[in-house]
Design an enzyme around this catalytic site. Structure first.
Site, PDB file in Angstrom:
ATOM      1  N   LYS A  15       0.940  -1.468   0.228  1.00 20.52           N
ATOM      2  CA  LYS A  15       0.051  -0.251  -0.404  1.00 20.52           C
ATOM      3  C   LYS A  15       0.773   0.969   0.215  1.00 20.52           C
ATOM      4  CE  LYS A  15      -2.375   0.445   3.837  1.00 20.52           C
ATOM      5  NZ  LYS A  15      -2.099   1.721   4.606  1.00 20.52           N
ATOM      6  N   ARG A  91      -9.107   3.942   9.189  1.00 24.12           N
ATOM      7  CA  ARG A  91      -9.294   2.797  10.504  1.00 24.12           C
ATOM      8  C   ARG A  91      -9.720   2.145  11.032  1.00 24.12           C
ATOM      9  NH1 ARG A  91      -3.336   1.842   9.940  1.00 24.12           N
ATOM     10  NH2 ARG A  91      -2.358   3.110  11.047  1.00 24.12           N
ATOM     11  N   ARG A 130      11.675 -11.934   5.592  1.00 25.77           N
ATOM     12  CA  ARG A 130      13.046 -11.416   6.469  1.00 25.77           C
ATOM     13  C   ARG A 130      13.545 -12.314   6.819  1.00 25.77           C
ATOM     14  NH1 ARG A 130      12.401  -5.613   9.461  1.00 25.77           N
ATOM     15  NH2 ARG A 130      10.812  -7.356  11.040  1.00 25.77           N
ATOM     16  N   ARG A 165      12.761 -13.340  13.003  1.00 23.26           N
ATOM     17  CA  ARG A 165      12.178 -12.351  14.110  1.00 23.26           C
ATOM     18  C   ARG A 165      11.123 -13.179  14.485  1.00 23.26           C
ATOM     19  NH1 ARG A 165      13.622  -6.187  14.748  1.00 23.26           N
ATOM     20  NH2 ARG A 165      11.221  -6.284  14.043  1.00 23.26           N
ATOM     21  N   ARG A 176      -1.807 -10.854  12.026  1.00 23.88           N
ATOM     22  CA  ARG A 176      -1.834  -9.368  11.679  1.00 23.88           C
ATOM     23  C   ARG A 176      -2.453  -9.245  10.522  1.00 23.88           C
ATOM     24  NH1 ARG A 176       3.679  -7.139   9.418  1.00 23.88           N
ATOM     25  NH2 ARG A 176       2.712  -5.229   9.686  1.00 23.88           N
TER      26      ARG A 176
END
Ligand SMILES: [Zn+2]
Length: 220
Positions: A15, A91, A130, A165, A176
Site C-alpha cells: 500500500k 481505520r 525477512r 525474528r 496481523r
C-alpha cells in the site's frame, strides 16, 4: 474543495509504494496520520503536547484527537489546492464517520476509497520473508523473496547464520492479517454503502503493474 482519497490494505500488500506512486502522478498530498502525530509533537503544538502526555502514560491516542489533527491538516493550502491521499485514517467505522463530518465542514469531497486486496498466501510469503544476521556486529538483513542470501540461511557479509525474528513468523503474519480483516471488514461495508468503495487486487508482479491495475479500477 479538493478530492480526498483513502487507500486501505492489509500488511504486506504494498500500500505504501502504491500510495507514493499515486501521489507522484496526481500531485495529491500524502497525509500519514503517523507522520502528523510526530510533526505535532515535534512542533510542540497544544495538540502535540497532549499526544505526548498520552503516549508517555502508555495510552492510545483517541479517535477524537486523530480526527482533530486530520481536520486541521485538511484545511492547509496545499491540500485545498491539490487534494490528498489519507494513509492510516480512517481505520475504523467511528473514524470513517468522523471523516465524513470533517469533509462536510471543510468542503472537500471523498473521491474514492480503494481497498487494495491480495491473495492471503502471497501476503504470508511477503510478511515472512525477512531474515536477520545472528551476528549483532554485522546486522545484515535479507529477504528470501526480494534479496535472498547466496547460500540459504547464511549471511553473505560475515558468514554467520541467519534467523527469523518472532515478528516475521507465519504465526505472527496470520495474526496481523486476522486483526486487519476483523478491523477492516466493517469499514469496507461502510464505504460500500456510501458508494465510494473501489476494489483493486494486487498480484505478485512489479509495483508498476499493480499500480496500473489500481488506476484502471479508479477510472472504471
Ligand atoms: Zn552477517
Amino acid at each position: 474543495m479538493a478530492d480526498i482519497y483513502v487507500f486501505i490494505g492489509p500488511p504486506g500488500v504494498g500500500k505504501g509504494t502504491l500510495g507514493e506512486m499515486f501521489c507522484e502522478e496526481t500531485k495529491a498530498v500524502h497525509v500519514s496520520t503517523g507522520d502528523l502525530l510526530r510533526q505535532e509533537m515535534a512542533a510542540g503544538t497544544e495538540l502535540g503536547n497532549k499526544v505526548k502526555g498520552i503516549i508517555a502514560e502508555g495510552g492510545l491516542v483517541s479517535d477524537d484527537i486523530v480526527a482533530e489533527m486530520v481536520e486541521g491538516r485538511l484545511q492547509k493550502d496545499d491540500i485545498v489546492a491539490k487534494g490528498c491521499l489519507l494513509d492510516g485514517f480512517p481505520r475504523t467505522v467511528p473514524q470513517a464517520e468522523a471523516l465524513r463530518d470533517i469533509l462536510k465542514r471543510t468542503g472537500h469531497k471523498m473521491a474514492a476509497v480503494v481497498s487494495i486486496e491480495a491473495d492471503q498466501q502471497m501476503l504470508i510469503t511477503r510478511l515472512t520473508a525477512r531474515r536477520m544476521c545472528t551476528n549483532k556486529e554485522c546486522g545484515a538483513i535479507f529477504n528470501v523473496v526480494a534479496m535472498p542470501p547466496k547460500t540459504e540461511g547464511i549471511c553473505d557479509k560475515c558468514g554467520a547464520k541467519l534467523y527469523q525474528r518472532s515478528d516475521d513468523t507465519k504465526e505472527a503474519a496470520l495474526h496481523r492479517l486476522d486483526v486487519y480483516a476483523k478491523q477492516t471488514a466493517p469499514l469496507i461495508d461502510f464505504y460500500k454503502k456510501e458508494g465510494k468503495l473501489i476494489r483493486s487486487t494486487s498480484r505478485d508482479l512489479p509495483a508498476e503493474a499493480n499500480y496500473a491495475n489500481l488506476k484502471a479500477a479508479l477510472k472504471a
